[in-house]
Design a protein around this motif. Structure first.
Motif, PDB file in Angstrom:
ATOM      1  N   UNK A 445       0.839  -1.207   0.000  1.00 35.00           N
ATOM      2  CA  UNK A 445       0.000   0.000   0.000  1.00 35.00           C
ATOM      3  C   UNK A 445       0.872   1.255   0.000  1.00 35.00           C
ATOM      4  N   UNK A 446       1.912   1.252   0.833  1.00 29.02           N
ATOM      5  CA  UNK A 446       2.831   2.394   0.837  1.00 29.02           C
ATOM      6  C   UNK A 446       3.494   2.559  -0.518  1.00 29.02           C
ATOM      7  N   UNK A 447       3.933   1.438  -1.088  1.00 31.37           N
ATOM      8  CA  UNK A 447       4.645   1.496  -2.367  1.00 31.37           C
ATOM      9  C   UNK A 447       3.739   2.014  -3.477  1.00 31.37           C
ATOM     10  N   UNK A 448       2.493   1.542  -3.515  1.00 33.25           N
ATOM     11  CA  UNK A 448       1.600   2.016  -4.575  1.00 33.25           C
ATOM     12  C   UNK A 448       1.329   3.509  -4.428  1.00 33.25           C
ATOM     13  N   UNK A 449       1.047   3.943  -3.211  1.00 32.12           N
ATOM     14  CA  UNK A 449       0.767   5.362  -2.993  1.00 32.12           C
ATOM     15  C   UNK A 449       1.955   6.215  -3.428  1.00 32.12           C
ATOM     16  N   UNK A 450       3.168   5.795  -3.059  1.00 41.19           N
ATOM     17  CA  UNK A 450       4.352   6.569  -3.425  1.00 41.19           C
ATOM     18  C   UNK A 450       4.585   6.546  -4.936  1.00 41.19           C
ATOM     19  N   UNK A 451       4.411   5.384  -5.572  1.00 44.86           N
ATOM     20  CA  UNK A 451       4.654   5.290  -7.013  1.00 44.86           C
ATOM     21  C   UNK A 451       3.654   6.112  -7.815  1.00 44.86           C
ATOM     22  N   UNK A 452       2.399   6.127  -7.385  1.00 47.26           N
ATOM     23  CA  UNK A 452       1.412   6.935  -8.103  1.00 47.26           C
ATOM     24  C   UNK A 452       1.733   8.420  -7.995  1.00 47.26           C
ATOM     25  N   UNK A 453       2.132   8.866  -6.796  1.00 45.90           N
ATOM     26  CA  UNK A 453       2.515  10.264  -6.633  1.00 45.90           C
ATOM     27  C   UNK A 453       3.791  10.558  -7.410  1.00 45.90           C
ATOM     28  N   UNK A 454       4.748   9.624  -7.390  1.00 47.64           N
ATOM     29  CA  UNK A 454       5.998   9.821  -8.131  1.00 47.64           C
ATOM     30  C   UNK A 454       5.728   9.944  -9.629  1.00 47.64           C
ATOM     31  N   UNK A 455       4.739   9.220 -10.126  1.00 48.73           N
ATOM     32  CA  UNK A 455       4.410   9.313 -11.547  1.00 48.73           C
ATOM     33  C   UNK A 455       3.885  10.705 -11.895  1.00 48.73           C
ATOM     34  N   UNK A 456       3.071  11.279 -11.014  1.00 46.08           N
ATOM     35  CA  UNK A 456       2.580  12.635 -11.268  1.00 46.08           C
ATOM     36  C   UNK A 456       3.722  13.649 -11.198  1.00 46.08           C
ATOM     37  N   UNK A 457       4.617  13.464 -10.239  1.00 44.93           N
ATOM     38  CA  UNK A 457       5.773  14.360 -10.131  1.00 44.93           C
ATOM     39  C   UNK A 457       6.643  14.250 -11.376  1.00 44.93           C
ATOM     40  N   UNK A 458       6.837  13.028 -11.865  1.00 48.04           N
ATOM     41  CA  UNK A 458       7.655  12.832 -13.068  1.00 48.04           C
ATOM     42  C   UNK A 458       7.046  13.551 -14.267  1.00 48.04           C
ATOM     43  N   UNK A 459       5.722  13.498 -14.394  1.00 50.89           N
ATOM     44  CA  UNK A 459       5.068  14.216 -15.501  1.00 50.89           C
ATOM     45  C   UNK A 459       5.317  15.717 -15.387  1.00 50.89           C
ATOM     46  N   UNK A 460       5.289  16.251 -14.171  1.00 53.49           N
ATOM     47  CA  UNK A 460       5.540  17.679 -13.980  1.00 53.49           C
ATOM     48  C   UNK A 460       6.982  18.034 -14.345  1.00 53.49           C
ATOM     49  N   UNK A 461       7.924  17.156 -14.024  1.00 52.54           N
ATOM     50  CA  UNK A 461       9.327  17.415 -14.364  1.00 52.54           C
ATOM     51  C   UNK A 461       9.514  17.419 -15.872  1.00 52.54           C
ATOM     52  N   UNK A 462       8.908  16.472 -16.561  1.00 52.80           N
ATOM     53  CA  UNK A 462       9.051  16.425 -18.030  1.00 52.80           C
ATOM     54  C   UNK A 462       8.469  17.666 -18.694  1.00 52.80           C
ATOM     55  N   UNK A 463       7.456  18.251 -18.061  1.00 49.89           N
ATOM     56  CA  UNK A 463       6.789  19.408 -18.660  1.00 49.89           C
ATOM     57  C   UNK A 463       7.522  20.716 -18.388  1.00 49.89           C
TER      58      UNK A 463
END
Length: 702
Positions: A445-463
């Motif tokens: 549960x911790x890993x999924x929550x962190x990975x989903x947030x990390x994916x949104x952060x990664x999209x912001x970095x690419x933009x």
């Protein structure tokens, strides 16, 4: 029963076979329509019923007008039905669960589908049998039912039905298409099976010699002689009001005491005290051994006696459904023979219950239904009677069955007590299993929550505008490990600060440091970068060796940017390779707590997913069982999936856990390193078989 491992090349050629069949859908439908439009008008003229003759001619006229559209749309309809078959057909309107939801016109349509599928299967039986023999030889057929592969004739007829429902035509036209067009499809479908068989043989698959005696034809009504149930009867049973409690003959079954809770039979007291299992089994087996008649004969006599006590049609139908369900369960090849025997032995208790509650089997919450489901599902953990843990499981099951027979009670409470005792025994056999699963679930549960947030952060970095010219290596770090660092900091912080830990501010500095046009802005900050990266990766317990590789790669990128900014030739002896970047990252403690199977790196994932033969794989849900052929056929049960479906947790019979991402599961299913044993509850399959028999009886009866 343990299936042999399916070689990966067989899986690949099987996927190619399905793609080949789907790709030929347009040509198959074109040929079907040409043949139907050429031959069916003469059949129509021979029909003595004027109304039916005119309806068929009208349906042919509509088919002629829409010939091109139907041919072009058929491949998509076929692919949809193939995907449904791969998923286990649980969404099919022919399943047991769908019966209460079907309107009368849907029942009529489904009868046409079943009748057409039977006729088409009979027409292509020789070619189909040869193809299915090769599927079985290569261990490619679905476990538990070798004839329910996604290319069976029924799937083609259902695709035609889907196509007809999507077309703007009247119900009378749709039903004539279903009634007459499938047989026009037979020559092309037979040729398809021949070609697919040739493809498998070309890959070295060899079918065993045919059995001397042929199995009954799928269109032979005697194949379902075990039951005379029809769909309308089943629907009435499931939709009817509860019948009055039967008055049971004491010579057949004893009614429960008025206050069963306070007068629990001694047998149930023994059941609840599992340390007495050996004593109880010895007593019951000695009594059973003293009976002169065979067990099968006793069960048959018992069924006849109970049928004589029925007072309503619902009771008679309930007894019939339970008997056929038990026979289907006991014949399931996925269950080991002692489990099959235990299911058969349980039939008298279930029949007695059906007399009092004819619809108990349709209620998933009913204790008897839950006991059947949990016992049969749990038994799939073992592939051999000699496997560790099976003897203890079987002793508890036999104990529960014999006590239920001894109790001679028709209520729900005996099954509640038996199921509770079995669960206690299973928990005692795996004292650390539950705690281990709870620990694994928390980690995932911790890993999924962190990975989903990390994916949104990664999209912001690419933009970001300053990321447009950044080298791919730097972006891989920022959108991979560093996004995990930023996500963990945000999840752990309750201050409301926009950039907890200051890790977000480092993104700009790092992007400047690796681009020739911006590197001057990051002058004198390299030591600070190295220290902050070290601290950030330590916060997520990133493996030190991986951290050093990233540091070396980023150091090299900074040097390249400085040389390029100065217009000098870089002096780099050897490029630093890009570290693996898994799509879903777990910290080492999370991996250890959940038994995580890492994903391949990004480059490896791209090579695995590339290729035209990619097909949808079965969607697994908690309760499903899989086996790993490359690991000796070890079986795992999917016991949990994360809220967003990103991570799966599997449990072995001994309680050990293994977790992996959905993508990893799908890749293992595709390459044959994971094989589905049971996609849905075994009891669901047994009841679906009851429904299929009732559909076939409805065809031949009406």
């Amino acid at each position: 029963m343990v299936g042999a491992a399916t070689p990966p090349q067989y899986q690949a050629v099987y996927r190619a076979c399905i793609k080949q069949a789907a790709g030929q859908g347009a040509a198959l439908m074109q040929a079907t329509l040409r043949r139907g439009l050429a031959e069916l008008p003469a059949q129509a003229e021979a029909i003595s019923d004027v109304v039916e003759r005119n309806l068929l001619l009208e349906a042919l006229a509509v088919a002629r007008e829409q010939q091109q559209v139907l041919a072009e749309a058929f491949p998509q309809a076929l692919l949809a039905e193939v995907a449904s078959a791969i998923a286990g057909d649980r969404a099919s309107s022919l399943s047991f669960e769908s019966l209460p939801l079907l309107a009368d016109d849907q029942v009529q349509d489904n009868v046409h589908v079943v009748r057409a599928a039977q006729a088409l299967q009979e027409a292509v039986q020789a070619e189909l049998a040869a193809f299915e023999a090769l599927l079985a030889a290569a261990q490619l057929a679905p476990a538990g039912d070798a004839q329910r592969h996604p290319l069976r004739p029924e799937v083609y007829v259902r695709a035609l039905y889907r196509l007809a429902r999507q077309s703007p035509v009247a119900a009378t036209v749709r039903r004539r298409w279903l009634r007459y067009l499938p047989l026009a499809m037979a020559p092309e479908l037979a040729a398809t099976y021949v070609a697919l068989a040739g493809t498998l043989e070309g890959q070295g698959v060899v079918a065993p010699p045919p059995a001397p005696a042929a199995a009954p034809s799928a269109t032979d009504p005697s194949a379902d002689r075990a039951t005379q149930l029809t769909i309308r009867e089943l629907k009435q049973l499931l939709a009817g009001e509860p019948p009055p409690l039967a008055v049971l003959d004491p010579t057949v079954a004893e009614p429960p005491p008025p206050d069963f809770t306070h007068t629990v039979p001694a047998a149930f007291q023994a059941l609840q005290d599992l340390r007495k299992v050996d004593q109880l089994l010895l007593q019951l087996r000695q009594r059973q051994a003293a009976m002169p008649e065979s067990a099968a004969g006793s069960r048959e006599d018992f069924r006849r006696a109970l049928h004589g006590q029925t007072r309503t049609p619902a009771q008679a139908l309930g007894l019939e459904v339970v008997h056929v369900m038990v026979e289907n369960l006991a014949d399931d090849p996925r269950l080991l023979p002692p489990v099959q025997d235990a299911v058969r032995d349980l039939e008298p208790a279930l029949l007695r219950l059906a007399l009092a509650d004819p619809r108990f089997f349709s209620d998933r919450g009913h204790p008897a239904r839950r006991m059947l489901e949990q016992v049969t599902q749990r038994s799939l953990a073992w592939t051999s009677v000699d496997a560790p843990g099976f003897r203890e499981f079987l002793d508890g099951l036999q104990q529960a069955v014999e006590v239920l027979l001894e109790a001679r009670a028709a209520g729900t409470e005996p099954f509640e007590i038996a199921l509770g005792a079995l669960r206690d025994a299973w928990a005692e056999a795996q004292p650390r299993g539950r705690r281990g699963r709870e620990r694994a679930v928390r980690a995932l549960l911790r890993a999924e929550q962190r990975n989903l947030l990390a994916e949104r952060i990664a999209d912001q970095i690419r933009a970001r505008p300053d990321a447009l010219g950044a080298p791919a290596e730097a972006l891989a770090f920022l959108t991979g490990p560093w996004a995990q660092v930023m996500a963990q900091a945000r999840l752990s912080d309750d201050s409301g600060y926009d950039d907890p830990g200051g890790y977000g501010a480092l993104v700009q500095t790092l992007l400047w440091s690796v681009q020739p046009t911006l590197v001057a802005r990051a002058a004198h900050q390299h030591a600070h970068l190295i220290a902050r990266i070290e601290a950030g990766l330590e916060s997520i317990e990133h493996p030190p060796a991986e951290t050093q590789r990233w540091q070396a790669l980023l150091r090299q990128q900074r040097v390249l940017a400085q040389y390029a900014a100065a217009g000098a030739e870089p002096h780099i002896s050897e490029p630093v390779p890009l570290p693996a970047t898994p799509g879903t990252w777990l910290a080492p403690p999370e991996m250890q707590d959940s038994g995580f199977v890492p994903e391949p790196g990004r480059a490896e994932r791209e090579s695995e997913t590339a290729g035209p033969e990619s097909l949808p794989q079965p969607e697994l849900h908690p309760g499903a069982w899989v086996e790993l052929p490359a690991e000796g056929g070890d079986r795992l049960q999917l016991t949990w999936s994360s809220p967003h479906g990103l991570l799966f947790l599997f449990t072995q019979s001994g309680g050990a856990t293994r977790s992996m991402t959905r993508r990893r599961v799908q890749q293992m299913l595709a390459d044959g390193s994971m094989r589905v044993v049971s996609q849905h509850a075994v009891v669901d399959g047994a009841l679906d078989a009851v429904a299929r028999a009732a559909w076939r009886n409805s065809v031949w009866g009406g």
